[in-house]
Design a protein around this motif. Structure first.
Motif, PDB file in Angstrom:
ATOM      1  N   ASP A  47     -58.136 -97.524  24.442  1.00 36.03           N
ATOM      2  CA  ASP A  47     -59.046 -96.673  25.205  1.00 36.03           C
ATOM      3  C   ASP A  47     -58.471 -96.294  26.560  1.00 36.03           C
ATOM      4  N   VAL A  50     -55.873 -93.601  25.978  1.00 40.99           N
ATOM      5  CA  VAL A  50     -56.553 -92.332  25.708  1.00 40.99           C
ATOM      6  C   VAL A  50     -57.151 -91.767  26.994  1.00 40.99           C
ATOM      7  N   PHE A  54     -56.050 -88.313  28.546  1.00 41.43           N
ATOM      8  CA  PHE A  54     -57.033 -87.273  28.836  1.00 41.43           C
ATOM      9  C   PHE A  54     -56.832 -86.727  30.252  1.00 41.43           C
ATOM     10  N   PHE A  75     -48.632 -85.685  23.232  1.00 46.27           N
ATOM     11  CA  PHE A  75     -49.500 -86.131  22.138  1.00 46.27           C
ATOM     12  C   PHE A  75     -48.669 -86.562  20.940  1.00 46.27           C
ATOM     13  N   PHE A  78     -47.417 -89.935  21.647  1.00 47.30           N
ATOM     14  CA  PHE A  78     -48.542 -90.863  21.490  1.00 47.30           C
ATOM     15  C   PHE A  78     -48.704 -91.250  20.018  1.00 47.30           C
ATOM     16  N   SER A 106     -60.515 -90.286  16.984  1.00 48.36           N
ATOM     17  CA  SER A 106     -61.052 -90.993  18.149  1.00 48.36           C
ATOM     18  C   SER A 106     -60.528 -90.359  19.438  1.00 48.36           C
ATOM     19  N   PHE A 107     -59.247 -90.059  19.447  1.00 49.57           N
ATOM     20  CA  PHE A 107     -58.626 -89.431  20.610  1.00 49.57           C
ATOM     21  C   PHE A 107     -59.336 -88.123  20.939  1.00 49.57           C
ATOM     22  N   TYR A 108     -59.447 -87.242  19.958  1.00 53.66           N
ATOM     23  CA  TYR A 108     -60.059 -85.935  20.197  1.00 53.66           C
ATOM     24  C   TYR A 108     -61.533 -86.058  20.568  1.00 53.66           C
ATOM     25  N   ARG A 110     -63.014 -88.615  22.144  1.00 52.46           N
ATOM     26  CA  ARG A 110     -63.099 -89.109  23.517  1.00 52.46           C
ATOM     27  C   ARG A 110     -62.691 -88.028  24.519  1.00 52.46           C
ATOM     28  N   VAL A 111     -61.591 -87.355  24.245  1.00 49.92           N
ATOM     29  CA  VAL A 111     -61.121 -86.311  25.149  1.00 49.92           C
ATOM     30  C   VAL A 111     -62.187 -85.222  25.284  1.00 49.92           C
TER      31      VAL A 111
END
Length: 185
Positions: A47, A50, A54, A75, A78, A106-108, A110-111
């Motif tokens: 987290d 990420v 972000f 990315f 990553f 999850s990345f997208y 959260r971002v």
């Protein structure tokens, strides 16, 4: 023509690795775990990577399309790092793509949540998104709002960072310990 194309690609890759290294180094800052209460677990560290990725990508929103290409390169680094980490943790060849897809989702997610809150200057929404993602299943013990203040400070600091620094592979995040002390005051 082709040698220049490949040289630029190698240069972008080198810059992306440097930027990603800075993101990971910031995500490992002890204050994030001791001051802000982020769980020092695999999920907590994910987290924080990420969150800092972000912040980096959010800074690039005001860049030109060509300049934003470095964001895609970061990315890609990553994802390669997550692939390597999954394999080191013993995830088999057939399980890695499935887990990578879940990590990318999850990345997208959260971002998107962080980006919407930052753009709307919605401090409560940012704290809610952080609580939901970084402190799931707990009340965050007030840490989510505190971490949201750090995100605001970091976002403002990165907004002042010259794009040439980023394109040169340099990014400077604020000290989370100092930001935590300021937020608590």
């Amino acid at each position: 023509m082709f040698p220049r194309l490949f040289a630029r690609r190698r240069n972008n890759e080198s810059i992306a690795y440097s930027l990603y290294g800075a993101i990971v180094a910031q995500a490992r800052q002890p204050a994030l775990y001791s001051v802000f209460g982020v769980p020092d677990t695999v999920d907590g560290r994910f987290d924080m990577i990420v969150l800092h990725a972000f912040l980096f990508l959010h800074r690039l929103k005001s860049a030109t399309e060509d300049q934003r290409q470095i964001g895609q390169a970061v990315f890609d680094v990553f994802l390669a790092d997550m692939d390597r980490n999954l394999r080191e943790m013993g995830v088999g060849d057939f399980g890695v793509p499935k887990k990578l897809n879940k990590m990318a989702e999850s990345f997208y997610g959260r971002v998107g949540a962080y980006d919407s809150a930052i753009d709307a200057a919605d401090d409560a929404g940012l704290a809610e998104a952080i609580e939901r993602n970084v402190f799931p299943g707990s009340d965050g013990q007030g840490h989510a709002a505190h971490l949201a203040q750090y995100v605001r400070v970091a976002s403002a600091a990165l907004a002042e960072l010259p794009i040439d620094d980023i394109l040169g592979g340099r990014i400077a995040f604020p000290d989370p310990g100092e930001a935590g002390r300021q937020a608590a005051a």
